[in-house]
Design a protein around this motif. Structure first.
Motif, PDB file in Angstrom:
ATOM      1  N   ALA A  23       0.827  -1.207   0.000  1.00 22.72           N
ATOM      2  CA  ALA A  23       0.000   0.000   0.000  1.00 22.72           C
ATOM      3  C   ALA A  23       0.865   1.263   0.000  1.00 22.72           C
ATOM      4  O   ALA A  23       0.589   2.230  -0.729  1.00 22.72           O
ATOM      5  N   VAL A  24       1.926   1.259   0.804  1.00 27.43           N
ATOM      6  CA  VAL A  24       2.829   2.412   0.871  1.00 27.43           C
ATOM      7  C   VAL A  24       3.517   2.625  -0.470  1.00 27.43           C
ATOM      8  O   VAL A  24       3.611   3.758  -0.970  1.00 27.43           O
ATOM      9  N   VAL A  25       4.007   1.543  -1.071  1.00 27.16           N
ATOM     10  CA  VAL A  25       4.687   1.647  -2.369  1.00 27.16           C
ATOM     11  C   VAL A  25       3.714   2.126  -3.442  1.00 27.16           C
ATOM     12  O   VAL A  25       4.086   2.921  -4.329  1.00 27.16           O
ATOM     13  N   ALA A  26       2.468   1.665  -3.382  1.00 21.67           N
ATOM     14  CA  ALA A  26       1.462   2.122  -4.347  1.00 21.67           C
ATOM     15  C   ALA A  26       1.257   3.632  -4.228  1.00 21.67           C
ATOM     16  O   ALA A  26       1.154   4.339  -5.247  1.00 21.67           O
ATOM     17  N   TRP A  31       2.513   9.035  -6.439  1.00 24.64           N
ATOM     18  CA  TRP A  31       3.121  10.359  -6.297  1.00 24.64           C
ATOM     19  C   TRP A  31       4.222  10.580  -7.341  1.00 24.64           C
ATOM     20  O   TRP A  31       4.303  11.652  -7.954  1.00 24.64           O
ATOM     21  N   LEU A  32       5.040   9.551  -7.578  1.00 29.82           N
ATOM     22  CA  LEU A  32       6.156   9.694  -8.514  1.00 29.82           C
ATOM     23  C   LEU A  32       5.696   9.746  -9.969  1.00 29.82           C
ATOM     24  O   LEU A  32       6.256  10.495 -10.779  1.00 29.82           O
ATOM     25  N   THR A  33       4.702   8.935 -10.299  1.00 27.34           N
ATOM     26  CA  THR A  33       4.256   8.866 -11.694  1.00 27.34           C
ATOM     27  C   THR A  33       3.133   9.843 -12.004  1.00 27.34           C
ATOM     28  O   THR A  33       2.887  10.158 -13.177  1.00 27.34           O
ATOM     29  N   GLY A  34       2.448  10.297 -10.960  1.00 26.47           N
ATOM     30  CA  GLY A  34       1.314  11.191 -11.175  1.00 26.47           C
ATOM     31  C   GLY A  34       0.094  10.472 -11.701  1.00 26.47           C
ATOM     32  O   GLY A  34      -0.868  11.109 -12.160  1.00 26.47           O
ATOM     33  N   ASN A  35       0.097   9.128 -11.631  1.00 27.81           N
ATOM     34  CA  ASN A  35      -1.020   8.330 -12.148  1.00 27.81           C
ATOM     35  C   ASN A  35      -1.430   7.290 -11.109  1.00 27.81           C
ATOM     36  O   ASN A  35      -0.593   6.494 -10.670  1.00 27.81           O
ATOM     37  N   VAL A  36      -2.697   7.312 -10.723  1.00 27.38           N
ATOM     38  CA  VAL A  36      -3.184   6.392  -9.689  1.00 27.38           C
ATOM     39  C   VAL A  36      -3.004   4.941 -10.116  1.00 27.38           C
ATOM     40  O   VAL A  36      -2.514   4.107  -9.342  1.00 27.38           O
ATOM     41  N   LEU A  37      -3.385   4.623 -11.351  1.00 28.96           N
ATOM     42  CA  LEU A  37      -3.313   3.238 -11.826  1.00 28.96           C
ATOM     43  C   LEU A  37      -1.876   2.740 -11.862  1.00 28.96           C
ATOM     44  O   LEU A  37      -1.604   1.591 -11.504  1.00 28.96           O
ATOM     45  N   SER A  38      -0.958   3.579 -12.278  1.00 32.51           N
ATOM     46  CA  SER A  38       0.455   3.184 -12.296  1.00 32.51           C
ATOM     47  C   SER A  38       0.933   2.863 -10.886  1.00 32.51           C
ATOM     48  O   SER A  38       1.657   1.891 -10.665  1.00 32.51           O
ATOM     49  N   VAL A  40      -0.907   1.826  -8.384  1.00 33.04           N
ATOM     50  CA  VAL A  40      -1.526   0.561  -7.981  1.00 33.04           C
ATOM     51  C   VAL A  40      -0.761  -0.620  -8.577  1.00 33.04           C
ATOM     52  O   VAL A  40      -0.502  -1.619  -7.893  1.00 33.04           O
ATOM     53  N   TYR A  41      -0.386  -0.500  -9.838  1.00 36.88           N
ATOM     54  CA  TYR A  41       0.354  -1.585 -10.495  1.00 36.88           C
ATOM     55  C   TYR A  41       1.707  -1.808  -9.827  1.00 36.88           C
ATOM     56  O   TYR A  41       2.131  -2.948  -9.637  1.00 36.88           O
ATOM     57  N   ILE A  42       2.379  -0.724  -9.478  1.00 43.70           N
ATOM     58  CA  ILE A  42       3.678  -0.860  -8.814  1.00 43.70           C
ATOM     59  C   ILE A  42       3.495  -1.488  -7.442  1.00 43.70           C
ATOM     60  O   ILE A  42       4.288  -2.333  -7.007  1.00 43.70           O
ATOM     61  N   GLY A  43       2.421  -1.108  -6.731  1.00 41.77           N
ATOM     62  CA  GLY A  43       2.122  -1.719  -5.430  1.00 41.77           C
ATOM     63  C   GLY A  43       1.869  -3.205  -5.550  1.00 41.77           C
ATOM     64  O   GLY A  43       2.382  -4.000  -4.754  1.00 41.77           O
ATOM     65  N   PHE A  44       1.110  -3.591  -6.557  1.00 39.98           N
ATOM     66  CA  PHE A  44       0.847  -5.018  -6.778  1.00 39.98           C
ATOM     67  C   PHE A  44       2.123  -5.751  -7.184  1.00 39.98           C
ATOM     68  O   PHE A  44       2.296  -6.938  -6.859  1.00 39.98           O
ATOM     69  N   SER A  45       3.015  -5.069  -7.889  1.00 44.80           N
ATOM     70  CA  SER A  45       4.258  -5.720  -8.290  1.00 44.80           C
ATOM     71  C   SER A  45       5.097  -6.085  -7.071  1.00 44.80           C
ATOM     72  O   SER A  45       5.781  -7.115  -7.057  1.00 44.80           O
ATOM     73  N   VAL A  46       5.040  -5.250  -6.038  1.00 42.53           N
ATOM     74  CA  VAL A  46       5.735  -5.545  -4.781  1.00 42.53           C
ATOM     75  C   VAL A  46       5.146  -6.797  -4.140  1.00 42.53           C
ATOM     76  O   VAL A  46       5.871  -7.705  -3.708  1.00 42.53           O
ATOM     77  N   PHE A  47       3.824  -6.849  -4.080  1.00 39.13           N
ATOM     78  CA  PHE A  47       3.164  -8.013  -3.482  1.00 39.13           C
ATOM     79  C   PHE A  47       3.485  -9.291  -4.259  1.00 39.13           C
ATOM     80  O   PHE A  47       3.759 -10.343  -3.661  1.00 39.13           O
TER      81      PHE A  47
END
Length: 268
Positions: A23-26, A31-38, A40-47
């Motif tokens: 959740a924190v990484v998402a 914040w870094l990409t400026g895109n909510v979906l991006s 979320v995808y990065i957060g899921f990639s961590v999981f």
């Protein structure tokens, strides 16, 4: 009916940690990409990086968190994470290792075949069907659901053959990385079976508390290495997915090596 899913017990500290970390990484990714979906995808990639290591090294919870640390590289460059492909790899491994503790069903095999077919036609690439056929060949060797595995394997080979000779809708992707990246990826993944050989020697319990057959665990680990290499050379793997795959191996390797070094130090 479907036995390849694994539930999460949130009474375990490590399970709480990975959900919070994802959740924190998402949020940071957003914040870094400026895109909510991006994000979320990065957060899921961590999981999913964590989940991969839980299949590769079920005995060491914190090896997965070392892999997660490596996977944070995706925060600095994000293009595309193929989440379904990672889930597909997880399911293929579970078909072989039996880590869920439940008997493999025909529905399991053909559900994963359906996902395989979707990935193949969605990406226009037959490598997914080829890898699935390889996984089914391993399953036949392990003795699990021989008839269903054999039929699914034949269907996969048949689809690839029909396409190659008559339709030409599926193809094999090309390698799109520099020599340095290719050398690093091939070295890490190519040597990983040696690591898995040692890891598989330790007694492993499935989700029901029963011992996992070492040969099945090792087969699933070797399948992971083979799958990553085949996807790397023929599957047009995105850089973000490559980071996930390599992070899983590097996190496992670093934890294993660190444990060995600490034991040597303590015995002196």
């Amino acid at each position: 009916m479907f036995t390849l899913g694994r539930s999460m017990d949130f009474s375990y500290k490590t399970n709480q940690m990975i959900v919070l970390a994802s959740a924190v990484v998402a949020a940071i990714g957003w914040w870094l990409t400026g895109n909510v979906l991006s994000g979320v995808y990065i957060g899921f990639s961590v999981f999913l990086t964590w989940a991969l290591v839980r299949e590769l090294d079920p005995n060491h919870d914190y090896a997965a968190f070392l892999a997660v640390a490596f996977s944070l590289l995706n925060l600095f460059y994000y293009e595309n994470v193929q989440l379904l492909v990672v889930v597909w790899i997880l399911l293929l491994m579970r078909i072989l290792n039996g880590i869920t503790g439940k008997a493999l069903t025909t529905f399991d095999i053909f559900s994963v075949w359906g996902l395989t077919a979707y990935l193949s036609f969605d990406n226009g690439n037959s490598i997914y069907l080829i890898i699935f056929a390889l996984a089914m060949a391993c399953s036949l060797k392990m003795g699990g659901k021989k008839r269903a595995a054999g039929i699914a394997s034949l269907i996969s080979v048949g689809v690839v053959a029909v396409d190659w000779f008559f339709m030409n809708k599926l193809s094999l992707g090309s390698l799109a990385y520099s020599n340095a990246v290719t050398l690093f990826a091939v070295t890490v993944v190519g040597l990983s079976p040696l690591l898995f050989w040692f890891l598989s020697k330790a007694e492993t319990k499935d989700d029901k508390g029963n011992s996992v057959d070492r040969s099945k665990l090792l087969a699933s680990q070797i399948l992971y290495s083979a799958t990553v290499l085949l996807l790397f050379f023929f599957g047009s793997v995105t850089l973000n997915n490559l980071v996930i795959y390599l992070s899983a191996v590097l996190g496992t390797l670093l934890y294993f090596s660190g444990n060995k070094i600490l034991k040597i130090i303590r015995t002196k």
